[in-house]
Design a protein around this motif. Structure first.
Motif, PDB file in Angstrom:
ATOM      1  N   PRO A  15    -121.658  36.970  67.032  1.00  0.00           N
ATOM      2  CA  PRO A  15    -122.888  36.391  66.483  1.00  0.00           C
ATOM      3  C   PRO A  15    -123.292  37.047  65.157  1.00  0.00           C
ATOM      4  O   PRO A  15    -123.012  38.221  64.908  1.00  0.00           O
ATOM      5  CB  PRO A  15    -123.937  36.685  67.566  1.00  0.00           C
ATOM      6  CG  PRO A  15    -123.149  36.878  68.822  1.00  0.00           C
ATOM      7  CD  PRO A  15    -121.860  37.514  68.390  1.00  0.00           C
ATOM      8  N   VAL A  16    -123.958  36.250  64.303  1.00  0.00           N
ATOM      9  CA  VAL A  16    -124.469  36.723  63.024  1.00  0.00           C
ATOM     10  C   VAL A  16    -125.988  36.617  63.046  1.00  0.00           C
ATOM     11  O   VAL A  16    -126.535  35.565  63.391  1.00  0.00           O
ATOM     12  CB  VAL A  16    -123.903  35.890  61.854  1.00  0.00           C
ATOM     13  CG1 VAL A  16    -124.480  36.371  60.523  1.00  0.00           C
ATOM     14  CG2 VAL A  16    -122.381  35.971  61.843  1.00  0.00           C
ATOM     15  N   GLU A  17    -126.650  37.700  62.704  1.00  0.00           N
ATOM     16  CA  GLU A  17    -128.111  37.736  62.731  1.00  0.00           C
ATOM     17  C   GLU A  17    -128.699  36.649  61.834  1.00  0.00           C
ATOM     18  O   GLU A  17    -128.341  36.516  60.652  1.00  0.00           O
ATOM     19  CB  GLU A  17    -128.597  39.108  62.246  1.00  0.00           C
ATOM     20  CG  GLU A  17    -130.101  39.283  62.238  1.00  0.00           C
ATOM     21  CD  GLU A  17    -130.681  39.520  63.624  1.00  0.00           C
ATOM     22  OE1 GLU A  17    -131.901  39.459  63.757  1.00  0.00           O
ATOM     23  OE2 GLU A  17    -129.907  39.760  64.572  1.00  0.00           O
ATOM     24  N   GLY A  18    -129.564  35.812  62.415  1.00  0.00           N
ATOM     25  CA  GLY A  18    -130.275  34.803  61.643  1.00  0.00           C
ATOM     26  C   GLY A  18    -129.494  33.538  61.350  1.00  0.00           C
ATOM     27  O   GLY A  18    -129.981  32.690  60.594  1.00  0.00           O
ATOM     28  N   ARG A  19    -128.305  33.380  61.934  1.00  0.00           N
ATOM     29  CA  ARG A  19    -127.500  32.189  61.651  1.00  0.00           C
ATOM     30  C   ARG A  19    -127.026  31.545  62.958  1.00  0.00           C
ATOM     31  O   ARG A  19    -126.748  32.237  63.942  1.00  0.00           O
ATOM     32  CB  ARG A  19    -126.282  32.549  60.805  1.00  0.00           C
ATOM     33  CG  ARG A  19    -126.642  33.139  59.447  1.00  0.00           C
ATOM     34  CD  ARG A  19    -125.440  33.205  58.539  1.00  0.00           C
ATOM     35  NE  ARG A  19    -125.740  33.872  57.282  1.00  0.00           N
ATOM     36  CZ  ARG A  19    -124.882  34.010  56.285  1.00  0.00           C
ATOM     37  NH1 ARG A  19    -123.654  33.509  56.395  1.00  0.00           N
ATOM     38  NH2 ARG A  19    -125.228  34.644  55.182  1.00  0.00           N
ATOM     39  N   ALA A  20    -126.908  30.228  62.929  1.00  0.00           N
ATOM     40  CA  ALA A  20    -126.378  29.524  64.094  1.00  0.00           C
ATOM     41  C   ALA A  20    -124.869  29.688  64.185  1.00  0.00           C
ATOM     42  O   ALA A  20    -124.298  29.747  65.278  1.00  0.00           O
ATOM     43  CB  ALA A  20    -126.742  28.035  64.010  1.00  0.00           C
ATOM     44  N   GLU A  21    -124.198  29.764  63.024  1.00  0.00           N
ATOM     45  CA  GLU A  21    -122.743  29.927  63.012  1.00  0.00           C
ATOM     46  C   GLU A  21    -122.384  31.362  63.403  1.00  0.00           C
ATOM     47  O   GLU A  21    -123.107  32.307  63.097  1.00  0.00           O
ATOM     48  CB  GLU A  21    -122.177  29.640  61.612  1.00  0.00           C
ATOM     49  CG  GLU A  21    -122.530  28.265  61.064  1.00  0.00           C
ATOM     50  CD  GLU A  21    -123.862  28.266  60.347  1.00  0.00           C
ATOM     51  OE1 GLU A  21    -124.264  27.172  59.918  1.00  0.00           O
ATOM     52  OE2 GLU A  21    -124.504  29.324  60.231  1.00  0.00           O
ATOM     53  N   GLU A  22    -121.233  31.492  64.067  1.00  0.00           N
ATOM     54  CA  GLU A  22    -120.749  32.817  64.445  1.00  0.00           C
ATOM     55  C   GLU A  22    -119.551  33.207  63.586  1.00  0.00           C
ATOM     56  O   GLU A  22    -118.908  32.357  62.954  1.00  0.00           O
ATOM     57  CB  GLU A  22    -120.393  32.849  65.931  1.00  0.00           C
ATOM     58  CG  GLU A  22    -121.600  32.599  66.824  1.00  0.00           C
ATOM     59  CD  GLU A  22    -121.402  33.075  68.253  1.00  0.00           C
ATOM     60  OE1 GLU A  22    -120.237  33.294  68.665  1.00  0.00           O
ATOM     61  OE2 GLU A  22    -122.412  33.241  68.962  1.00  0.00           O
ATOM     62  N   PHE A  23    -119.256  34.495  63.550  1.00  0.00           N
ATOM     63  CA  PHE A  23    -118.178  35.047  62.737  1.00  0.00           C
ATOM     64  C   PHE A  23    -116.879  34.970  63.535  1.00  0.00           C
ATOM     65  O   PHE A  23    -116.740  35.625  64.568  1.00  0.00           O
ATOM     66  CB  PHE A  23    -118.517  36.505  62.399  1.00  0.00           C
ATOM     67  CG  PHE A  23    -117.522  37.201  61.503  1.00  0.00           C
ATOM     68  CD1 PHE A  23    -117.618  37.107  60.127  1.00  0.00           C
ATOM     69  CD2 PHE A  23    -116.505  37.982  62.046  1.00  0.00           C
ATOM     70  CE1 PHE A  23    -116.724  37.776  59.297  1.00  0.00           C
ATOM     71  CE2 PHE A  23    -115.604  38.646  61.229  1.00  0.00           C
ATOM     72  CZ  PHE A  23    -115.716  38.541  59.849  1.00  0.00           C
ATOM     73  N   PRO A  24    -115.885  34.179  63.091  1.00  0.00           N
ATOM     74  CA  PRO A  24    -114.613  34.076  63.823  1.00  0.00           C
ATOM     75  C   PRO A  24    -113.724  35.276  63.504  1.00  0.00           C
ATOM     76  O   PRO A  24    -113.469  35.572  62.331  1.00  0.00           O
ATOM     77  CB  PRO A  24    -114.010  32.771  63.296  1.00  0.00           C
ATOM     78  CG  PRO A  24    -114.588  32.627  61.919  1.00  0.00           C
ATOM     79  CD  PRO A  24    -115.932  33.286  61.922  1.00  0.00           C
ATOM     80  N   VAL A  25    -113.255  35.942  64.528  1.00  0.00           N
ATOM     81  CA  VAL A  25    -112.481  37.171  64.337  1.00  0.00           C
ATOM     82  C   VAL A  25    -111.002  36.848  64.131  1.00  0.00           C
ATOM     83  O   VAL A  25    -110.391  36.122  64.914  1.00  0.00           O
ATOM     84  CB  VAL A  25    -112.647  38.124  65.531  1.00  0.00           C
ATOM     85  CG1 VAL A  25    -111.839  39.411  65.305  1.00  0.00           C
ATOM     86  CG2 VAL A  25    -114.112  38.457  65.751  1.00  0.00           C
ATOM     87  N   ARG A  26    -110.432  37.418  63.078  1.00  0.00           N
ATOM     88  CA  ARG A  26    -109.007  37.233  62.771  1.00  0.00           C
ATOM     89  C   ARG A  26    -108.183  38.438  63.218  1.00  0.00           C
ATOM     90  O   ARG A  26    -107.248  38.311  63.991  1.00  0.00           O
ATOM     91  CB  ARG A  26    -108.831  37.007  61.271  1.00  0.00           C
ATOM     92  CG  ARG A  26    -107.360  36.943  60.815  1.00  0.00           C
ATOM     93  CD  ARG A  26    -107.287  36.718  59.306  1.00  0.00           C
ATOM     94  NE  ARG A  26    -105.901  36.782  58.831  1.00  0.00           N
ATOM     95  CZ  ARG A  26    -105.328  37.883  58.345  1.00  0.00           C
ATOM     96  NH1 ARG A  26    -106.018  39.029  58.274  1.00  0.00           N
ATOM     97  NH2 ARG A  26    -104.084  37.851  57.921  1.00  0.00           N
TER      98      ARG A  26
END
Length: 237
Positions: A15-26
């Motif tokens: 999860p990213v603070e303040g955003r609906a999108e999440e950070f995809p891990v590579r």
């Protein structure tokens, strides 16, 4: 002509603070030996040397609030509280001066370690995978975008277990700071969006057991809390 088998693999995200999108891990990179006091407590000398890196599998990443099953093949599961850097753009052979321009954000993290297995690997001059690269071994907190972090070169990191503090350090005490880590790593690998870099741990590491609650706090970042749960008894058979 053969047809490849296609699997529907779940994408690991943070999860990213303040955003609906999440950070995809590579990929997940980890820095070894990056605090002098931790090098000394591990009885590995007391000199600054070039940084070295190891990796964990992408699906080792678990989020804030997770229950982490006690892993098999160890009697000495230890925590290592760390600052995590999330890479946001491609970086190849960049200088320390350029490095922070490739950062998406920062998070609190834990490098869980099967210390007995790691020591066995070290004594036999083998890679660290058995001690470091196992299931659920890379808890990561919510990522705070870089533009909301005033300065990641300073600040405090603290880790507690069941409310009792075990680790506390200034991020200024890293042997290799964040820009230097990114620069060094980018000369060995092409960093890409989705990469996470765990930047090393200070002294104070110790063992945990099922029921223990681990909390990492870093100045200005969302805290990370995980609980160690009972493992699967069949996994040790």
């Amino acid at each position: 002509m053969t047809t490849p088998v296609l699997w529907q693999l779940a994408q690991t995200t943070v999860p990213v603070e303040g955003r609906a999108e999440e950070f995809p891990v590579r990929r997940v990179y980890c820095v070894g030996r990056n605090y002098l006091d931790h090098i000394r407590e591990m009885r590995e000398g007391d000199e600054r040397d070039d940084p070295f890196f190891f990796q964990k599998p992408t699906d080792a990443v678990v989020g804030d609030g997770s229950a982490v099953p006690y892993p098999p093949q160890t009697a000495d599961l230890q925590f290592e509280g760390e600052l995590v850097v999330a890479v946001g753009s491609s970086a190849s052979a960049v200088s320390p001066r350029e490095a922070l321009g490739h950062v998406f954000g920062y998070a609190a993290g834990i490098d869980l370690t099967r210390r007995d297995r790691q020591r066995d690997c070290r004594d036999m001059a083998r890679p660290w995978e058995a001690g470091k690269s196992f299931d659920n071994s890379a808890p990561c907190g919510v990522i705070l975008p870089a533009e909301r972090v005033p300065s990641i070169l300073t600040g405090q990191l603290a880790l507690s277990v069941n409310g009792h503090e075990h680790q506390r350090t200034s991020l200024e005490l890293m042997i290799w700071n964040v820009p230097e880590i990114i620069s060094h790593l980018s000369h060995s690998y092409r960093l890409m969006p989705g990469d996470l870099i765990y930047t090393g741990t200070p002294a104070g590491v110790a063992a945990v057991r099922p029921g223990d609650r681990i909390r990492v706090e870093i100045t200005g970042l969302p805290a990370l809390t995980v609980t160690i749960s009972e493992g699967d008894p069949r996994a040790s058979q």
